[in-house]
Scaffold this motif. Structure first.
Motif, short mmCIF file in Angstrom:
data_model
loop_
_atom_site.label_atom_id
_atom_site.label_comp_id
_atom_site.label_asym_id
_atom_site.label_seq_id
_atom_site.Cartn_x
_atom_site.Cartn_y
_atom_site.Cartn_z
N LYS A 40 -0.94 -9.67 6.03
CA LYS A 40 0.45 -9.17 6.11
C LYS A 40 1.03 -9.39 7.49
O LYS A 40 0.30 -9.54 8.47
N SER A 59 8.24 4.07 5.72
CA SER A 59 6.96 4.34 5.06
C SER A 59 6.15 5.44 5.72
O SER A 59 5.21 5.96 5.12
N LYS A 83 -2.71 7.52 3.98
CA LYS A 83 -2.87 6.88 2.69
C LYS A 83 -3.62 5.57 2.85
O LYS A 83 -3.61 4.97 3.93
N GLU A 85 -2.82 2.70 2.07
CA GLU A 85 -1.91 1.64 2.52
C GLU A 85 -1.58 1.72 4.01
O GLU A 85 -0.94 0.82 4.55
N ASP A 86 -2.05 2.76 4.67
CA ASP A 86 -1.90 2.85 6.13
C ASP A 86 -3.01 2.08 6.85
O ASP A 86 -2.98 1.94 8.07
#
Length: 116
Positions: A40, A59, A83, A85-86
């Motif tokens: 990413k 976010s 989370k 996704e962190d």
């Protein structure tokens, strides 16, 4: 030239907390945290300028808090309710004025992994 030294990354369960620190070798105009996950693009997490309100990525709003101690040339990132996704490498950024131009400096990065 400014050196940035980060600390505080690690492995944490979802819902847990971590606090990142970044010490600069000199005074700075702005400091902040960015992150980059595998595959990413680097994204801005939070930034702070002395005397101004902090700025957060959507976010992380309500979960992360950025603060700075100007006497110590240090910026902190308190991360709560983490989370999966962190999960990313978190990089400290400092901006300084040099001859009328803002120059970016980067730390080496610290890994944050959120996993059960």
């Amino acid at each position: 030239q400014v050196q940035l030294v980060e600390s505080g990354g690690g492995l944490v369960h979802p819902g847990g907390s971590l606090r990142l620190s970044c010490a600069a070798s000199g005074s700075t105009y702005a400091m902040g945290w960015y992150r980059q996950a595998p595959g990413k693009q680097r994204e801005r997490v939070a930034t702070i300028i002395s005397g101004a309100m902090p700025n957060y990525a959507d976010s992380v709003k309500g979960r992360f808090t950025i603060s700075r101690d100007n006497a110590k040339n240090t910026v902190y990132l308190q991360m709560n309710n983490l989370k999966p996704e962190d999960t990313a490498v978190y990089l400290c950024n400092a901006r300084l004025w040099r001859l009328g131009t803002l120059i970016d400096y980067w730390g080496q990065g610290t890994q944050v992994t959120v996993s059960s």
